[in-house]
Design a protein around this motif. Structure first.
Motif, PDB file in Angstrom:
ATOM      1  N   ALA A 119       0.650  -0.926   0.009  1.00  0.00           N
ATOM      2  CA  ALA A 119       0.124  -0.039  -0.012  1.00  0.00           C
ATOM      3  C   ALA A 119       0.762   1.296   0.059  1.00  0.00           C
ATOM      4  CB  ALA A 119      -0.766   0.035   1.123  1.00  0.00           C
ATOM      5  N   LEU A 120       2.189   1.197   0.266  1.00  0.00           N
ATOM      6  CA  LEU A 120       3.039   2.309   0.197  1.00  0.00           C
ATOM      7  C   LEU A 120       4.069   2.158  -0.934  1.00  0.00           C
ATOM      8  CD1 LEU A 120       3.481   2.775   4.330  1.00  0.00           C
ATOM      9  CD2 LEU A 120       2.080   4.357   2.502  1.00  0.00           C
ATOM     10  N   ASP A 121       3.431   1.726  -2.072  1.00  0.00           N
ATOM     11  CA  ASP A 121       4.381   1.651  -2.886  1.00  0.00           C
ATOM     12  C   ASP A 121       5.825   0.786  -2.700  1.00  0.00           C
ATOM     13  OD1 ASP A 121       4.965   2.181  -5.625  1.00  0.00           O
ATOM     14  OD2 ASP A 121       5.705   4.237  -5.354  1.00  0.00           O
ATOM     15  N   ASN A 122       5.737  -0.269  -1.863  1.00  0.00           N
ATOM     16  CA  ASN A 122       6.948  -1.120  -1.523  1.00  0.00           C
ATOM     17  C   ASN A 122       7.660  -0.438  -0.836  1.00  0.00           C
ATOM     18  OD1 ASN A 122       6.094  -3.909  -2.539  1.00  0.00           O
ATOM     19  ND2 ASN A 122       6.584  -3.008  -4.710  1.00  0.00           N
ATOM     20  N   ARG A 123       7.599   0.487  -0.277  1.00  0.00           N
ATOM     21  CA  ARG A 123       8.423   1.193   0.822  1.00  0.00           C
ATOM     22  C   ARG A 123       8.509   0.279   1.973  1.00  0.00           C
ATOM     23  NH1 ARG A 123       6.362   7.444   1.386  1.00  0.00           N
ATOM     24  NH2 ARG A 123       4.582   6.293   0.253  1.00  0.00           N
ATOM     25  N   SER A 124       9.833   0.183   2.653  1.00  0.00           N
ATOM     26  CA  SER A 124      10.263  -0.524   3.747  1.00  0.00           C
ATOM     27  C   SER A 124      10.165   0.700   5.028  1.00  0.00           C
ATOM     28  CB  SER A 124      11.247  -1.327   3.921  1.00  0.00           C
ATOM     29  OG  SER A 124      11.769  -1.635   5.189  1.00  0.00           O
ATOM     30  N   ILE A 125       9.127   0.858   5.800  1.00  0.00           N
ATOM     31  CA  ILE A 125       9.168   1.901   6.476  1.00  0.00           C
ATOM     32  C   ILE A 125       9.968   2.110   7.924  1.00  0.00           C
ATOM     33  CG2 ILE A 125       6.902   3.082   5.399  1.00  0.00           C
ATOM     34  CD1 ILE A 125       6.184   2.229   8.766  1.00  0.00           C
ATOM     35  N   TYR A 126      10.472   3.048   8.374  1.00  0.00           N
ATOM     36  CA  TYR A 126      11.160   3.098   9.912  1.00  0.00           C
ATOM     37  C   TYR A 126      10.255   3.827  11.109  1.00  0.00           C
ATOM     38  CZ  TYR A 126      14.730   4.087  12.869  1.00  0.00           C
ATOM     39  OH  TYR A 126      15.543   4.221  14.073  1.00  0.00           O
ATOM     40  N   LYS A 127      10.239   3.070  11.877  1.00  0.00           N
ATOM     41  CA  LYS A 127       9.721   3.327  12.965  1.00  0.00           C
ATOM     42  C   LYS A 127      10.710   3.980  14.065  1.00  0.00           C
ATOM     43  CE  LYS A 127       6.130   1.738  16.204  1.00  0.00           C
ATOM     44  NZ  LYS A 127       5.295   0.604  16.617  1.00  0.00           N
ATOM     45  N   PRO A 128      10.861   5.328  14.206  1.00  0.00           N
ATOM     46  CA  PRO A 128      11.932   5.987  15.158  1.00  0.00           C
ATOM     47  C   PRO A 128      11.483   5.175  16.555  1.00  0.00           C
ATOM     48  CG  PRO A 128      10.751   7.728  13.817  1.00  0.00           C
ATOM     49  CD  PRO A 128       9.939   6.590  13.543  1.00  0.00           C
ATOM     50  N   THR A 129      12.664   5.293  17.431  1.00  0.00           N
ATOM     51  CA  THR A 129      12.681   4.566  18.701  1.00  0.00           C
ATOM     52  C   THR A 129      11.900   5.812  19.511  1.00  0.00           C
ATOM     53  OG1 THR A 129      14.986   3.975  18.358  1.00  0.00           O
ATOM     54  CG2 THR A 129      14.094   4.005  20.550  1.00  0.00           C
TER      55      THR A 129
END
Lengths: 317, 317, 317, 317, 317, 317
Positions: free
Chosen positions: E305-315
């Motif tokens: 759904a996000l165009d194959n991006r692998s997203i980052y979750k900040p700490t």
């Protein structure tokens, strides 16, 4: 495994007892619910995967990716690809080999040799601004430059690949300078040496290489640009002098197109040449990788690094 | 016009009386209905356009594009671009200069020099099949190879540009062969020399160059492939031997991508290298063309040959 | 297997004892290390795959892809797809069926019928140059034209598909000629018959079809162009007469776009029409293939040949 | 201008005195500040533009685009294109010709003839739902269907072009139905007749055609879909019966690709065929337009309707 | 399973005995020929899959997707993903839970709350035409609007997602109207509420959601346009008044680009704003979905759904 | 020109005598060889171009772009566009107006007002790292931030446009933070204020704005990234702390796509939101620009800033 016998030397059905580098290990479960280990090991000659069909709960936990391990296994073949069936895999004990570097594929040149050639090249950068910046940064990241790979996988993904790839481009650059008048050799050499140096921040290191968080979120192109800016500050160089702007441009533009991650397209001749030599060297390396796994007179597997082409290896030279 | 004074040497408002090559001539009508001539002339130093504001019905008809003409004009400037205002333009008469070649821009090498270098290169093509095909075709199109431009406009659009461009790639190829092991030098050299030879059919010739009908309907890539096939037939070479198939592939693939007109993508290492060296040489030439019209420290006009980039010319070398 | 009972006729759990064509056979190893056979067989009605769970070392080696084999198996279903579980598979012996052609899917027309229709069409090519070229090449590749498939997979991937596809386009061409004035029927028919003839070199043949090396490295579009050039030479036709240039253009351009492998876009009306009729016929065939595997009132599986569309089959006709 | 002498018949320098249709008129100012008229007029034979160099403040205001005007002018040539120099232009007076239709280019068929052919076709739509919808809408927009053009410019941009284009596709459809089994002829014919009918709302009419506001904001594809839905309501047809859904799909999908304005891709065989026949007919018309302005043995101007191709017109038929 | 204990609460190796919603069930066959069940179940907390290794012929047939089932299973882990090993699965009996809605993920708002907010919003649509159309359609599809998901998968794929997504956009719209002068708030609110309402026809419903046949063949954009047209007819509104044309345009254009399925691009300011708010809300929801499955300080899996991006979750927050 | 009478207020044929800002001036030559001036001037109300038909050699040289000039001219109309015919143009003399800022279009807010709102916003950035960086850089580029335009042309191309555009996004950001839980407001505000600050280096300034050399060769995205890195160094912040890496990422990614010049795609939720709010604000401004030049009930000219769309302005609000 004696020094002389490498993984590539074993025949199908031959037993292997020796030391290798552990690249990956996972505990998985068969369809019938039994756990097993999926293992990848390597030495200088090749990388090879396989299964260990019985395992205990803690076996994988005792082993560490990136370290040397002792194995007992047999060489098999599965769908035309070599694999191992493991009988035993354990950490090495005192007195056994334990230096991962001894089991890592390495490029065609030793760090020492590369270093000497780079040092000689530095004298050809006659522009003092560029020379100071290059010396400053190669000094700062000296060890990494000669030991990091140039990529996680694909071309130049071996220890020392970063230095070797940079050097290869510098050599091509010298040929171009010799053949064409009016190419700024200082600029081309300086940027050839620096262009991928951001990878020492983008990648985690030579063993079990992964992308770092700054690597993913900023990328090696901007990471080296930032280092150049900090170096200029440190060296009291005017950030907006033409020399500094031009050097940053050439490096920022080296992927050639916005969609390949350069924030600007090459607008200076040397920027365009650097981009093309980078691509040329990377492609030759990718072809050599693909050819190494292809039989003469046949087409190889589709290569991701070559835009999914299935390349042909001619029979006769 | 004395031998030593070229079009580029005249200042604004200076009068010109001499001989030039006629490149284009059209009769047009002003808004108020009066006919005038729009003229483009050239010599070795530059190409320049302008108007002759009064004209007679037959004036243009008496002049022939591609021939030497006598002119009387004054040098002007219009929107930063040089132009001429013509007072007189007429065919040359007996005793006056009449050799178009004397007024054509030429490349950095003479045909003779190129020929010698090519002859030396032929000995480096050790594969007998490729050498025979190259010799056969360079023999057949000997004169055109050293006198045709490599393009109608853009890079290498000067007389002899075809030979010079081919030679430049062959020189780059030699550097690559020296630097990288396992590159087939024979194949690379043979295809470097032949890759654009279809342009001797695609283009009309060195003067007032246009695309021919086969040039537009078939294109130089397939045109040279067809000539290779006919040569093979003539030389009794097996059309489907690996040598012949590989040579045809390398040349067919030299535009690198289907959308640039190659019917196949490069699937052989040397095909990929040829494509990249072709692009490198063409780009350097296009940059040099654009830089020649750009002031130091400024950006030039958008260049069609460089994908509409407006390039920058650094101040200091 | 009696003549009348085809693979498609068997129900789930029903036993099959009979003869089929062997399309593919591989020895593989289960997760627990046991070898088994992965087998694909076919007759005129369908192609079907399955496993033989116990096998001996030499069982696969004794069987040859492209030949008739005797099997004993049971029809099963796996994830909505039919499969076989094999109990036995062996070469046929003396007296048993052994003609692969009897087990191959074939198109809607027999070679004989196609040949007659083609012969009649030849008379409609009134231009003598085109007629001579077409006759020469259809003569040279007579057998292949009527027995090769038009593709390895996708549309017209059956024996005789090449001839049938060419004929279908020729029929559409006749309708277009009848409906629109000023379409050159000779040119359209000649190129309809020749356009895919390069596939007789690009593909290996009607059984177990693969791409040949020239097929991959040169491609059928340029392969037929080369044959046309050689034919012209043989027939003493002027290669650069308008007739010859136009014919080569129409065929070179038949993929319509550079990115689909044509080295030139259609610049002649008949080239454009040929391209569109080719696509129309191929698409209808691809839809029919997809519809054959789709239930009325439902959407089928994504079809690669239809650009990943999942097509709908209406309930009522 | 006598009935028999059309604009196309006048030679350069010949005087014209007669009646034509006014297509466009603008008052402009020369560089030196003098107002003049830029005028485009037409009759059945051609459209032609030119200037009237002296004009008064109210001259243009007295003339109305889309009406017949009387002119006095001379035929000229400018950059290979015909133009007029106007001496006088005025509204027609009582007793002079005043029917715009007499001066409009028309297609190859008269409205009457088209109507008869369409009526015959309706009987071939055997599915009652589709037949009722088609009859309802062709009845509702009867006059427009046979008098509107199929486009503002490009292919079929003549009065009656909409009906003629629809009919041409219907004819092609009949050929396809005859040649291929399992094509639903009712569906194909019904959608061929309706597919572009939204243009009667999208365009302003046959004279001085422009896009309407709903034309620009909704587009002819959705406009006809809405009319079909309203017709179904009026005819008490179930909007979500398969027949209604399928018909709407085939028409919505007729541009073939989302980027060409279809909100869905063709997922039904007949939808795909309609799209391809639409493109085929439009392309043939665009080629014919371009060929009409191209000399034999030459390439024409770049054609916007043909994706900027410059097409070739062969010498010999 | 007690009310308080949800699927997400179970640890690895813990036994589960309780009620869940059956999402998918398939009978498959192991490599060794034994049938087993592949099962997906869910409750409000999560969806989870797994196998039941022994099964009988009719077990799957007795179970119905979309209904509540009783299970006995153990929680396991496979390649970092949670799974179940089922011991028993059966339909519920009298007296056991049987309301699927109790086991469905739901959005952050109850239907009742959404309804009240929507009712309040309606008063802000001051244009009477738009208000009547919105009231008419929200009345007609009242229940579906507050219970349907906004998608089969991806963003807002929960029961009530359609209403919640529409409401979220309406809230953003109010902020935009407040911040920017000259935005037509009535138009923006009306179209925010209607823009995705076609999904009540495109999708099958809140449970086991699939695409309907009109959904696939017509798509929700045109489906709601048709409903608006029918509503206008019912309400005696002029279909071609500016109000009606503008409303239809804004909704037809809400995907922003032709290639995303809008038959027209946004040509009105409010159309553009609606498109951007739709994308903003959908993207925030997609990020939240991806973040829910990502550990702080890490990158998540590639999100379709996000165009194959692998997203980052900040700490740190 | 009195204070109250602006350029926009003059009618066609009305004389203008007053002061304006000189934006562009070129000496050109008519077809008949006479020099004239092409001039563009502006005041707060509009920009307007025109000719001065007689000129002397040095007239243009005496005038300086970016300064106030005195003019005498008459307002005309040419092809529906306003123009001036100049009678006189000269530098201002002592005592006459000479402050360019008095003649420049300005945004809807004064610098003072913007400053106050920004100061209030800074307190909402609770993360100390981000607050220190933002304060440091807004302090360093304080004057430019509130006086530079946000673009050379297109959206926000007025003095103070940079500050106003940044503030508009910060306001939208606050609405988003209020509506959606779990959005990091500090990060979103900090990056909203900094995202375009590189434009103070990329652009030459508020008057006669052009791109600088670093602007063209490096671009504002990397230019601000470099300033952030230098600020971090100055403030002793750890360059590779998560806070610093995340802030740089959000700003580097704000163009949303590699092909729009971001070297990384948004991988953090706030990066994605910033990109979408940036686009939303820019698009609203571009629509407002286009609407200002469009009549109600009509379509405007194609807008480059809106991807060549010709937008519609509804009649009724």
């Amino acid at each position: 495994m004696s020094d002389s016998k490498q993984l590539r030397d074993y025949q199908v059905d031959e037993n292997i007892n020796g030391f290798v580098l552990l690249k990956q290990i996972d505990t998985r479960v068969t369809n019938s619910g039994k756990p097993y280990l999926a293992i990848t090991v390597a030495d200088r000659s090749m990388e090879i995967s396989g299964m260990k069909w019985d395992t205990t709960e803690n076996e994988a936990a005792a082993l560490k990716v990136g370290e040397v391990v002792a194995i007992s296994a047999v060489r098999q073949e599965y769908r035309d690809k070599p694999q191992l069936k493991f009988f035993e895999i354990r950490p090495t004990t005192l007195g056994e080999p334990n230096n991962p570097a001894d089991y890592m594929a390495s490029g065609p040149m030793k760090a020492k040799e590369m270093e000497e050639e780079v040092n000689a090249l530095l004298f050809q950068i006659v522009n003092p601004t560029w020379q100071r910046v290059v010396r400053f940064l190669l000094n700062q990241y000296h060890e990494q430059f000669f030991t990091y790979p140039a990529a996680k996988s694909n071309h130049h993904a071996f220890a020392g690949g970063l230095g070797f790839h940079s050097l290869s481009i510098a050599r091509l650059a010298q040929s171009v300078v010799k053949q064409y008048p009016n190419v700024d050799g200082s600029l081309l050499l300086a940027s050839a040496l620096l262009h991928d140096l951001g990878k020492v921040i983008e990648l985690s290191g030579p063993i079990a290489t992964t992308y770092t968080i700054p690597g993913n979120l900023i990328g090696h192109i901007v990471l080296i640009d930032e280092q150049i800016v900090l170096a200029a500050q440190e060296l009291n160089l005017d950030l907006f002098s033409e020399d500094m702007v031009v050097l940053r441009h050439v490096i920022l533009a080296h992927h050639g197109q916005l969609e390949y991650g350069s924030p600007v397209r090459p607008l200076i001749k040397e920027a365009n040449i650097l981009h093309q030599l980078d691509e040329l060297d990377a492609n030759i390396q990718s072809f050599d990788n693909a050819l190494a796994e292809t039989n003469p007179g046949e087409f190889g597997a589709k290569s991701w690094a070559l835009d999914n082409r299935s390349i042909y290896k001619p029979t006769e030279k």
